[in-house]
Design an enzyme around this catalytic site. Structure first.
Site, PDB file in Angstrom:
ATOM      1  N   CYS A  87       0.558  -1.519  -0.069  1.00  0.00           N
ATOM      2  CA  CYS A  87      -0.064   0.407  -0.369  1.00  0.00           C
ATOM      3  C   CYS A  87       0.844   0.994  -0.088  1.00  0.00           C
ATOM      4  CB  CYS A  87      -1.179  -0.066   0.846  1.00  0.00           C
ATOM      5  SG  CYS A  87      -1.988   1.246   1.978  1.00  0.00           S
ATOM      6  N   HIS A 141      -2.520   6.710   4.253  1.00  0.00           N
ATOM      7  CA  HIS A 141      -1.528   5.839   4.714  1.00  0.00           C
ATOM      8  C   HIS A 141      -0.805   5.988   4.394  1.00  0.00           C
ATOM      9  CE1 HIS A 141      -1.791   0.558   5.190  1.00  0.00           C
ATOM     10  NE2 HIS A 141      -1.316   1.739   6.387  1.00  0.00           N
ATOM     11  N   ASP A 304      -3.987  -0.232  -6.100  1.00  0.00           N
ATOM     12  CA  ASP A 304      -2.976   0.417  -5.202  1.00  0.00           C
ATOM     13  C   ASP A 304      -2.005  -0.766  -5.043  1.00  0.00           C
ATOM     14  OD1 ASP A 304      -3.883  -0.821  -3.163  1.00  0.00           O
ATOM     15  OD2 ASP A 304      -3.036   0.244  -2.163  1.00  0.00           O
TER      16      ASP A 304
END
Length: 479
Positions: A87, A141, A304
Protein backbone atom coordinates in the site's frame (compact mmCIF):
# COMPACT_ATOMS: atom_id res chain seq x y z
CA UNK A 1 -52.59 21.16 -55.77
CA UNK A 2 -49.34 19.68 -54.57
CA UNK A 3 -47.34 22.70 -55.72
CA UNK A 4 -49.63 25.13 -53.83
CA UNK A 5 -49.30 23.02 -50.67
CA UNK A 6 -45.53 22.89 -51.10
CA UNK A 7 -45.35 26.69 -51.54
CA UNK A 8 -47.32 27.17 -48.32
CA UNK A 9 -45.28 24.79 -46.22
CA UNK A 10 -41.83 25.73 -47.49
CA UNK A 11 -41.57 29.12 -45.70
CA UNK A 12 -42.71 27.47 -42.47
CA UNK A 13 -40.16 24.71 -42.90
CA UNK A 14 -37.37 27.19 -43.63
CA UNK A 15 -38.25 29.25 -40.57
CA UNK A 16 -38.30 26.13 -38.41
CA UNK A 17 -34.99 24.97 -39.88
CA UNK A 18 -33.32 28.32 -39.23
CA UNK A 19 -34.73 28.39 -35.69
CA UNK A 20 -33.43 24.87 -35.03
CA UNK A 21 -30.00 25.81 -36.36
CA UNK A 22 -29.93 28.89 -34.15
CA UNK A 23 -30.92 26.88 -31.08
CA UNK A 24 -28.35 24.20 -31.88
CA UNK A 25 -25.66 26.84 -32.21
CA UNK A 26 -26.68 28.27 -28.85
CA UNK A 27 -26.50 24.80 -27.32
CA UNK A 28 -23.08 24.21 -28.83
CA UNK A 29 -21.93 27.55 -27.46
CA UNK A 30 -23.18 26.60 -24.00
CA UNK A 31 -21.48 23.20 -24.21
CA UNK A 32 -18.23 24.81 -25.34
CA UNK A 33 -18.43 27.21 -22.42
CA UNK A 34 -18.96 24.28 -20.07
CA UNK A 35 -15.85 22.47 -21.29
CA UNK A 36 -13.73 25.61 -21.62
CA UNK A 37 -10.74 26.01 -19.36
CA UNK A 38 -8.44 23.48 -17.67
CA UNK A 39 -9.78 19.94 -17.27
CA UNK A 40 -10.95 18.75 -13.89
CA UNK A 41 -9.18 15.64 -12.57
CA UNK A 42 -10.50 12.70 -10.55
CA UNK A 43 -8.37 9.75 -9.46
CA UNK A 44 -10.32 6.72 -8.25
CA UNK A 45 -8.04 4.34 -6.37
CA UNK A 46 -9.22 0.96 -5.08
CA UNK A 47 -7.32 -0.90 -2.36
CA UNK A 48 -6.13 -4.49 -3.00
CA UNK A 49 -8.28 -4.81 -6.12
CA UNK A 50 -6.81 -7.49 -8.37
CA UNK A 51 -6.48 -7.61 -12.14
CA UNK A 52 -9.16 -10.28 -12.23
CA UNK A 53 -11.71 -8.62 -9.92
CA UNK A 54 -13.57 -6.58 -12.57
CA UNK A 55 -15.85 -8.12 -15.15
CA UNK A 56 -14.28 -6.02 -17.91
CA UNK A 57 -10.94 -7.60 -16.97
CA UNK A 58 -12.39 -11.10 -17.11
CA UNK A 59 -13.96 -11.71 -13.70
CA UNK A 60 -16.43 -14.59 -13.81
CA UNK A 61 -17.68 -14.02 -10.26
CA UNK A 62 -18.30 -10.27 -9.86
CA UNK A 63 -20.38 -7.95 -12.03
CA UNK A 64 -19.07 -4.39 -12.27
CA UNK A 65 -21.36 -2.75 -14.87
CA UNK A 66 -20.58 0.85 -13.91
CA UNK A 67 -16.80 0.48 -14.01
CA UNK A 68 -17.16 -1.50 -17.24
CA UNK A 69 -19.21 1.34 -18.73
CA UNK A 70 -16.59 3.85 -17.61
CA UNK A 71 -13.90 1.77 -19.31
CA UNK A 72 -15.82 1.93 -22.58
CA UNK A 73 -15.80 5.72 -22.33
CA UNK A 74 -12.02 5.72 -22.67
CA UNK A 75 -8.92 3.54 -22.69
CA UNK A 76 -8.23 0.30 -20.79
CA UNK A 77 -4.70 -0.90 -20.06
CA UNK A 78 -3.53 -4.49 -19.85
CA UNK A 79 0.04 -3.81 -18.71
CA UNK A 80 -0.22 -1.08 -16.10
CA UNK A 81 1.98 -1.56 -13.05
CA UNK A 82 1.38 -0.32 -9.52
CA UNK A 83 4.16 1.44 -7.67
CA UNK A 84 4.62 -1.50 -5.31
CA UNK A 85 3.04 -4.76 -4.24
CA UNK A 86 1.89 -3.12 -0.99
CA UNK A 87 0.00 0.00 0.00
CA UNK A 88 2.06 2.95 1.26
CA UNK A 89 4.85 2.75 -1.34
CA UNK A 90 2.32 2.77 -4.18
CA UNK A 91 0.49 5.78 -2.79
CA UNK A 92 3.75 7.71 -2.40
CA UNK A 93 4.61 6.82 -6.00
CA UNK A 94 1.27 8.03 -7.34
CA UNK A 95 1.48 11.41 -5.61
CA UNK A 96 5.15 12.14 -6.39
CA UNK A 97 5.86 10.50 -9.75
CA UNK A 98 8.88 8.86 -8.14
CA UNK A 99 9.72 5.30 -7.27
CA UNK A 100 9.03 4.73 -3.55
CA UNK A 101 12.66 3.79 -2.98
CA UNK A 102 13.61 7.43 -3.61
CA UNK A 103 12.06 8.03 -0.17
CA UNK A 104 13.27 4.73 1.27
CA UNK A 105 9.67 3.52 1.52
CA UNK A 106 10.14 -0.24 1.31
CA UNK A 107 6.97 -1.55 2.95
CA UNK A 108 3.58 -0.44 4.19
CA UNK A 109 3.46 2.06 7.05
CA UNK A 110 2.53 0.74 10.48
CA UNK A 111 0.85 3.94 11.71
CA UNK A 112 3.87 4.94 13.77
CA UNK A 113 6.20 7.79 12.88
CA UNK A 114 6.58 6.88 9.21
CA UNK A 115 5.39 9.50 6.75
CA UNK A 116 5.88 10.84 3.25
CA UNK A 117 8.51 13.59 3.66
CA UNK A 118 7.09 17.08 3.49
CA UNK A 119 9.97 18.02 1.18
CA UNK A 120 8.46 15.86 -1.57
CA UNK A 121 6.80 17.71 -4.46
CA UNK A 122 3.36 16.22 -4.99
CA UNK A 123 0.70 16.26 -7.68
CA UNK A 124 -1.77 18.30 -5.57
CA UNK A 125 0.91 20.90 -4.86
CA UNK A 126 1.63 21.33 -8.55
CA UNK A 127 -2.06 21.60 -9.40
CA UNK A 128 -2.87 23.95 -6.53
CA UNK A 129 -0.06 26.27 -7.58
CA UNK A 130 -1.74 26.45 -10.98
CA UNK A 131 -5.23 27.43 -9.86
CA UNK A 132 -6.78 24.08 -8.92
CA UNK A 133 -8.78 23.28 -5.81
CA UNK A 134 -7.39 20.03 -4.44
CA UNK A 135 -9.28 17.46 -2.37
CA UNK A 136 -8.28 14.17 -0.80
CA UNK A 137 -11.04 11.81 0.30
CA UNK A 138 -10.63 8.38 1.85
CA UNK A 139 -7.71 6.20 2.81
CA UNK A 140 -4.36 7.96 3.18
CA UNK A 141 -1.81 5.60 4.75
CA UNK A 142 1.07 8.01 4.18
CA UNK A 143 1.45 9.06 7.79
CA UNK A 144 0.37 12.01 9.87
CA UNK A 145 -3.25 11.03 10.60
CA UNK A 146 -2.90 9.64 14.10
CA UNK A 147 -4.56 11.80 16.77
CA UNK A 148 -1.11 12.69 18.13
CA UNK A 149 -0.13 13.97 14.68
CA UNK A 150 -3.07 16.21 13.80
CA UNK A 151 -3.42 17.50 17.36
CA UNK A 152 0.26 18.40 17.41
CA UNK A 153 0.03 20.19 14.05
CA UNK A 154 -2.30 22.78 15.57
CA UNK A 155 0.69 24.15 17.50
CA UNK A 156 3.68 22.66 15.70
CA UNK A 157 3.84 22.97 11.93
CA UNK A 158 6.86 20.65 11.91
CA UNK A 159 4.82 17.71 13.17
CA UNK A 160 4.42 14.73 10.88
CA UNK A 161 2.68 15.98 7.70
CA UNK A 162 -0.75 14.90 6.52
CA UNK A 163 -2.81 15.71 3.40
CA UNK A 164 -2.95 19.48 4.06
CA UNK A 165 0.83 19.63 4.26
CA UNK A 166 1.15 17.76 0.97
CA UNK A 167 -0.89 20.15 -1.13
CA UNK A 168 -4.55 19.39 -0.47
CA UNK A 169 -6.94 22.24 0.29
CA UNK A 170 -9.44 19.88 1.88
CA UNK A 171 -9.49 16.29 3.07
CA UNK A 172 -11.71 13.73 4.76
CA UNK A 173 -10.13 10.51 5.96
CA UNK A 174 -10.24 7.88 8.65
CA UNK A 175 -8.26 8.36 11.81
CA UNK A 176 -5.20 6.17 11.37
CA UNK A 177 -3.33 4.43 14.14
CA UNK A 178 -4.02 2.68 17.41
CA UNK A 179 -6.36 2.08 19.05
CA UNK A 180 -9.05 3.02 16.50
CA UNK A 181 -7.99 1.42 13.23
CA UNK A 182 -6.80 -1.89 14.73
CA UNK A 183 -10.09 -2.14 16.65
CA UNK A 184 -12.21 -1.53 13.54
CA UNK A 185 -10.19 -4.06 11.57
CA UNK A 186 -10.39 -6.71 14.27
CA UNK A 187 -14.13 -6.27 14.83
CA UNK A 188 -14.85 -6.02 11.09
CA UNK A 189 -16.53 -2.64 11.39
CA UNK A 190 -14.28 -0.42 9.27
CA UNK A 191 -16.95 0.16 6.60
CA UNK A 192 -20.15 -0.02 8.63
CA UNK A 193 -18.86 2.20 11.47
CA UNK A 194 -16.17 4.16 9.66
CA UNK A 195 -18.35 7.27 9.78
CA UNK A 196 -17.79 7.46 13.54
CA UNK A 197 -14.02 7.88 13.32
CA UNK A 198 -13.28 10.45 10.65
CA UNK A 199 -10.95 13.42 10.48
CA UNK A 200 -11.61 16.43 8.26
CA UNK A 201 -8.93 19.07 7.76
CA UNK A 202 -7.05 18.14 10.96
CA UNK A 203 -10.19 18.17 13.12
CA UNK A 204 -12.42 15.34 14.29
CA UNK A 205 -15.42 15.17 11.99
CA UNK A 206 -18.98 14.71 13.17
CA UNK A 207 -20.35 11.18 12.99
CA UNK A 208 -22.18 10.21 9.80
CA UNK A 209 -24.27 7.07 10.12
CA UNK A 210 -23.68 5.71 6.63
CA UNK A 211 -21.42 3.17 4.97
CA UNK A 212 -17.85 4.49 4.67
CA UNK A 213 -17.78 3.98 0.90
CA UNK A 214 -20.97 6.01 0.47
CA UNK A 215 -19.68 8.78 2.74
CA UNK A 216 -16.64 9.22 0.50
CA UNK A 217 -18.69 9.62 -2.66
CA UNK A 218 -21.08 12.02 -0.86
CA UNK A 219 -18.10 14.14 0.17
CA UNK A 220 -16.71 14.14 -3.37
CA UNK A 221 -20.02 15.25 -4.85
CA UNK A 222 -20.40 17.96 -2.22
CA UNK A 223 -16.97 19.46 -2.91
CA UNK A 224 -17.33 19.19 -6.70
CA UNK A 225 -20.66 21.04 -6.44
CA UNK A 226 -18.97 23.91 -4.63
CA UNK A 227 -16.05 24.20 -7.04
CA UNK A 228 -18.32 23.91 -10.06
CA UNK A 229 -20.41 26.81 -8.78
CA UNK A 230 -17.22 28.79 -8.18
CA UNK A 231 -16.09 27.97 -11.73
CA UNK A 232 -12.66 26.73 -10.64
CA UNK A 233 -10.95 23.53 -11.81
CA UNK A 234 -10.66 20.77 -9.23
CA UNK A 235 -8.57 17.72 -8.45
CA UNK A 236 -10.37 15.07 -6.40
CA UNK A 237 -8.17 12.27 -5.11
CA UNK A 238 -10.75 9.65 -4.12
CA UNK A 239 -9.04 6.69 -2.45
CA UNK A 240 -11.35 3.85 -1.43
CA UNK A 241 -10.56 1.24 1.23
CA UNK A 242 -12.50 -1.41 -0.70
CA UNK A 243 -11.87 -4.30 -1.11
CA UNK A 244 -9.18 -4.33 1.60
CA UNK A 245 -9.96 -6.37 4.69
CA UNK A 246 -11.96 -6.55 6.88
CA UNK A 247 -14.47 -8.36 4.71
CA UNK A 248 -17.88 -7.06 5.70
CA UNK A 249 -21.35 -7.50 4.21
CA UNK A 250 -22.10 -4.60 1.88
CA UNK A 251 -25.57 -3.01 1.87
CA UNK A 252 -28.34 -4.59 -0.14
CA UNK A 253 -28.95 -5.57 -2.85
CA UNK A 254 -25.28 -6.45 -3.24
CA UNK A 255 -25.10 -9.09 -0.52
CA UNK A 256 -28.23 -10.99 -1.54
CA UNK A 257 -27.18 -10.95 -5.19
CA UNK A 258 -24.09 -13.07 -4.58
CA UNK A 259 -25.69 -15.17 -1.86
CA UNK A 260 -28.20 -16.35 -4.48
CA UNK A 261 -25.27 -17.35 -6.68
CA UNK A 262 -23.89 -19.59 -3.95
CA UNK A 263 -21.10 -17.43 -2.52
CA UNK A 264 -20.46 -17.86 1.21
CA UNK A 265 -18.22 -16.52 3.97
CA UNK A 266 -15.52 -13.99 3.15
CA UNK A 267 -15.89 -14.57 -0.58
CA UNK A 268 -19.54 -13.52 -0.31
CA UNK A 269 -18.59 -10.37 1.56
CA UNK A 270 -15.74 -9.64 -0.83
CA UNK A 271 -17.96 -9.83 -3.90
CA UNK A 272 -20.63 -7.66 -2.29
CA UNK A 273 -18.00 -5.03 -1.39
CA UNK A 274 -16.66 -4.79 -4.94
CA UNK A 275 -20.21 -4.63 -6.31
CA UNK A 276 -21.08 -1.86 -3.83
CA UNK A 277 -17.95 0.03 -4.85
CA UNK A 278 -19.02 -0.26 -8.48
CA UNK A 279 -22.48 1.12 -7.68
CA UNK A 280 -21.03 4.16 -5.90
CA UNK A 281 -18.60 4.90 -8.72
CA UNK A 282 -21.63 4.72 -11.00
CA UNK A 283 -23.40 7.23 -8.75
CA UNK A 284 -20.47 9.64 -9.03
CA UNK A 285 -20.25 9.33 -12.82
CA UNK A 286 -24.02 9.86 -13.17
CA UNK A 287 -23.72 13.05 -11.12
CA UNK A 288 -20.87 14.34 -13.31
CA UNK A 289 -22.91 13.71 -16.46
CA UNK A 290 -26.07 15.28 -15.07
CA UNK A 291 -24.16 18.43 -14.15
CA UNK A 292 -22.32 18.62 -17.49
CA UNK A 293 -18.96 18.14 -15.77
CA UNK A 294 -18.05 14.77 -17.26
CA UNK A 295 -17.03 16.18 -20.65
CA UNK A 296 -14.18 18.24 -19.20
CA UNK A 297 -12.94 15.84 -16.55
CA UNK A 298 -10.01 13.45 -16.71
CA UNK A 299 -10.89 10.30 -14.77
CA UNK A 300 -8.39 7.60 -13.84
CA UNK A 301 -9.31 4.36 -12.11
CA UNK A 302 -6.74 1.90 -10.77
CA UNK A 303 -5.64 -0.09 -7.70
CA UNK A 304 -2.75 0.41 -5.28
CA UNK A 305 -1.45 -3.16 -5.69
CA UNK A 306 -2.47 -6.69 -6.56
CA UNK A 307 -5.18 -8.65 -4.76
CA UNK A 308 -5.15 -9.92 -1.19
CA UNK A 309 -6.76 -13.07 0.18
CA UNK A 310 -10.15 -13.26 -1.59
CA UNK A 311 -9.15 -11.22 -4.65
CA UNK A 312 -8.10 -12.53 -8.04
CA UNK A 313 -4.87 -11.82 -9.94
CA UNK A 314 -6.57 -12.95 -13.14
CA UNK A 315 -4.18 -14.83 -15.44
CA UNK A 316 -1.09 -13.96 -13.43
CA UNK A 317 0.80 -15.57 -10.57
CA UNK A 318 1.27 -13.94 -7.19
CA UNK A 319 -0.65 -11.22 -5.42
CA UNK A 320 -0.23 -8.60 -2.73
CA UNK A 321 3.23 -8.57 -1.05
CA UNK A 322 4.79 -10.37 -4.04
CA UNK A 323 6.72 -8.98 -7.02
CA UNK A 324 5.38 -11.42 -9.57
CA UNK A 325 2.90 -9.99 -12.06
CA UNK A 326 -0.14 -10.73 -9.90
CA UNK A 327 1.18 -8.42 -7.19
CA UNK A 328 2.02 -5.57 -9.56
CA UNK A 329 -0.27 -5.61 -12.62
CA UNK A 330 -3.52 -3.86 -11.81
CA UNK A 331 -6.56 -2.54 -13.69
CA UNK A 332 -6.18 0.93 -15.18
CA UNK A 333 -8.80 3.03 -16.98
CA UNK A 334 -8.29 6.51 -18.42
CA UNK A 335 -11.23 8.65 -19.55
CA UNK A 336 -11.29 12.15 -21.04
CA UNK A 337 -14.23 12.83 -23.34
CA UNK A 338 -13.16 14.00 -26.77
CA UNK A 339 -9.44 13.59 -26.04
CA UNK A 340 -8.95 9.91 -25.18
CA UNK A 341 -10.51 7.64 -27.84
CA UNK A 342 -13.51 5.72 -26.56
CA UNK A 343 -13.56 1.95 -26.13
CA UNK A 344 -9.85 1.54 -26.79
CA UNK A 345 -7.33 -0.90 -25.35
CA UNK A 346 -3.62 -0.30 -24.83
CA UNK A 347 -0.90 -2.93 -24.45
CA UNK A 348 1.73 -0.31 -23.60
CA UNK A 349 3.78 -0.74 -20.45
CA UNK A 350 2.95 2.05 -18.01
CA UNK A 351 3.82 2.56 -14.36
CA UNK A 352 2.06 4.38 -11.54
CA UNK A 353 4.89 6.94 -11.55
CA UNK A 354 3.59 8.04 -14.97
CA UNK A 355 0.34 9.40 -13.53
CA UNK A 356 1.81 12.69 -12.24
CA UNK A 357 3.70 13.69 -15.42
CA UNK A 358 0.76 12.65 -17.61
CA UNK A 359 -1.75 14.77 -15.71
CA UNK A 360 0.42 17.87 -15.46
CA UNK A 361 1.18 17.53 -19.16
CA UNK A 362 -2.56 17.45 -19.88
CA UNK A 363 -3.01 20.60 -17.80
CA UNK A 364 0.01 22.35 -19.33
CA UNK A 365 2.29 22.51 -16.29
CA UNK A 366 6.02 22.41 -17.03
CA UNK A 367 7.97 20.12 -14.70
CA UNK A 368 11.27 19.93 -16.58
CA UNK A 369 13.02 21.15 -13.45
CA UNK A 370 11.77 18.23 -11.37
CA UNK A 371 13.60 14.93 -11.05
CA UNK A 372 10.87 12.34 -11.41
CA UNK A 373 10.84 8.76 -12.63
CA UNK A 374 7.57 8.76 -14.56
CA UNK A 375 6.97 9.80 -18.15
CA UNK A 376 3.99 11.56 -19.71
CA UNK A 377 1.68 9.10 -21.44
CA UNK A 378 -0.46 11.87 -22.92
CA UNK A 379 0.53 11.11 -26.56
CA UNK A 380 -0.45 7.50 -25.97
CA UNK A 381 -3.76 8.43 -24.38
CA UNK A 382 -4.79 10.86 -27.09
CA UNK A 383 -3.73 8.80 -30.10
CA UNK A 384 -3.28 5.25 -28.76
CA UNK A 385 0.29 5.40 -30.04
CA UNK A 386 3.02 3.04 -28.94
CA UNK A 387 5.25 4.71 -26.35
CA UNK A 388 8.77 3.38 -25.91
CA UNK A 389 8.97 2.95 -22.15
CA UNK A 390 12.31 2.80 -20.41
CA UNK A 391 12.86 0.19 -17.71
CA UNK A 392 10.62 0.34 -14.63
CA UNK A 393 11.74 -0.74 -11.17
CA UNK A 394 10.54 -2.02 -7.79
CA UNK A 395 12.15 -2.67 -4.44
CA UNK A 396 10.50 -3.68 -1.18
CA UNK A 397 11.29 -5.54 2.00
CA UNK A 398 10.70 -9.26 1.92
CA UNK A 399 7.22 -10.26 3.10
CA UNK A 400 7.44 -13.89 4.14
CA UNK A 401 3.69 -14.09 4.65
CA UNK A 402 1.77 -14.15 1.36
CA UNK A 403 -1.44 -12.13 1.39
CA UNK A 404 -3.26 -14.07 -1.30
CA UNK A 405 -4.53 -17.57 -1.97
CA UNK A 406 -2.17 -20.53 -2.18
CA UNK A 407 1.58 -20.54 -1.50
CA UNK A 408 3.78 -17.60 -2.33
CA UNK A 409 5.40 -18.06 -5.77
CA UNK A 410 9.08 -18.85 -6.02
CA UNK A 411 11.56 -17.30 -6.20
CA UNK A 412 11.19 -14.87 -3.32
CA UNK A 413 12.45 -11.48 -4.43
CA UNK A 414 12.98 -8.01 -3.01
CA UNK A 415 13.52 -6.09 -6.24
CA UNK A 416 12.52 -6.28 -9.88
CA UNK A 417 12.87 -4.65 -13.28
CA UNK A 418 10.78 -4.78 -16.46
CA UNK A 419 12.31 -3.62 -19.73
CA UNK A 420 10.38 -4.36 -22.88
CA UNK A 421 9.36 -8.00 -22.80
CA UNK A 422 11.96 -8.94 -20.19
CA UNK A 423 11.45 -9.09 -16.44
CA UNK A 424 14.07 -9.92 -13.86
CA UNK A 425 13.61 -10.54 -10.15
CA UNK A 426 16.48 -10.19 -7.72
CA UNK A 427 16.96 -11.25 -4.11
CA UNK A 428 19.54 -9.88 -1.67
CA UNK A 429 22.29 -11.94 -3.32
CA UNK A 430 21.69 -11.47 -7.03
CA UNK A 431 19.42 -12.38 -9.94
CA UNK A 432 16.77 -14.90 -8.96
CA UNK A 433 14.61 -15.15 -12.09
CA UNK A 434 14.34 -13.98 -15.69
CA UNK A 435 11.05 -14.09 -17.58
CA UNK A 436 10.01 -13.39 -21.15
CA UNK A 437 6.63 -11.75 -20.49
CA UNK A 438 5.69 -11.74 -24.17
CA UNK A 439 5.78 -15.54 -24.19
CA UNK A 440 5.18 -16.27 -20.52
CA UNK A 441 3.00 -13.71 -18.74
CA UNK A 442 2.23 -16.29 -16.04
CA UNK A 443 5.96 -16.46 -15.15
CA UNK A 444 6.07 -20.25 -15.30
CA UNK A 445 9.48 -20.59 -16.95
CA UNK A 446 12.53 -19.15 -15.23
CA UNK A 447 15.08 -18.41 -17.96
CA UNK A 448 17.89 -17.45 -15.60
CA UNK A 449 21.22 -18.42 -17.14
CA UNK A 450 19.85 -18.77 -20.69
CA UNK A 451 20.25 -15.14 -21.79
CA UNK A 452 23.48 -13.87 -20.16
CA UNK A 453 23.60 -10.59 -22.08
CA UNK A 454 20.05 -9.62 -21.08
CA UNK A 455 20.66 -10.79 -17.53
CA UNK A 456 23.82 -8.73 -17.22
CA UNK A 457 22.16 -5.59 -18.63
CA UNK A 458 19.12 -5.79 -16.36
CA UNK A 459 21.23 -6.67 -13.31
CA UNK A 460 23.44 -3.64 -13.87
CA UNK A 461 20.46 -1.29 -14.19
CA UNK A 462 18.74 -2.73 -11.16
CA UNK A 463 21.87 -2.46 -9.01
CA UNK A 464 22.30 1.19 -10.06
CA UNK A 465 18.68 1.81 -9.07
CA UNK A 466 19.17 0.19 -5.67
CA UNK A 467 22.36 2.16 -5.01
CA UNK A 468 20.86 5.57 -5.84
CA UNK A 469 20.59 8.20 -3.12
CA UNK A 470 17.43 8.13 -0.98
CA UNK A 471 15.58 10.69 1.11
CA UNK A 472 15.25 8.83 4.41
CA UNK A 473 13.63 11.61 6.45
CA UNK A 474 10.16 10.07 6.36
CA UNK A 475 10.62 6.36 6.83
CA UNK A 476 11.37 6.04 10.55
CA UNK A 477 11.00 2.43 11.46
CA UNK A 478 9.66 1.71 14.95
CA UNK A 479 10.55 -1.72 16.33
Amino acid sequence: MKSIYFRKITPIFICFFLFACEEREKLNTVNKEKVAGPPNIIILLADDLGYGDLSIYGSQSIETPNIDALAREGMRFSQFYSGSAVCSPSRACLLTGKYPLRYDIRKHFNDNEEHLPESSITLPELLRDNGYKTVHIGKWHLGGLRPIDYERRVQDKKANPGPLQHGFDHYLSSIEGAPIRPKLLKERKLYREGGKYMIRNDRRADTINKHWTEIKVDEAISKIDIYQNENVPFFVNLWFDVPHTPYEPAPEPHLSKYKKLGATGDQLYFRSMVSHLDANIGRLISYLKEKGIFENTIILFTSDNGPAFQGSPGPFSGGKTDLHEGGLRVPMLAVWKGRIPENTHSFNTLHMADILPTLVDAVGINIDNLEIDGISALPLLENNNYVEREAVYWQMDLYKGFQNQGPKPHPYATSGIVQGKWKMLMDSIGPAALYDLAQDHRELYNLKGEHPFIEKELSSKLVDFLMAKRDTTGFIEIK
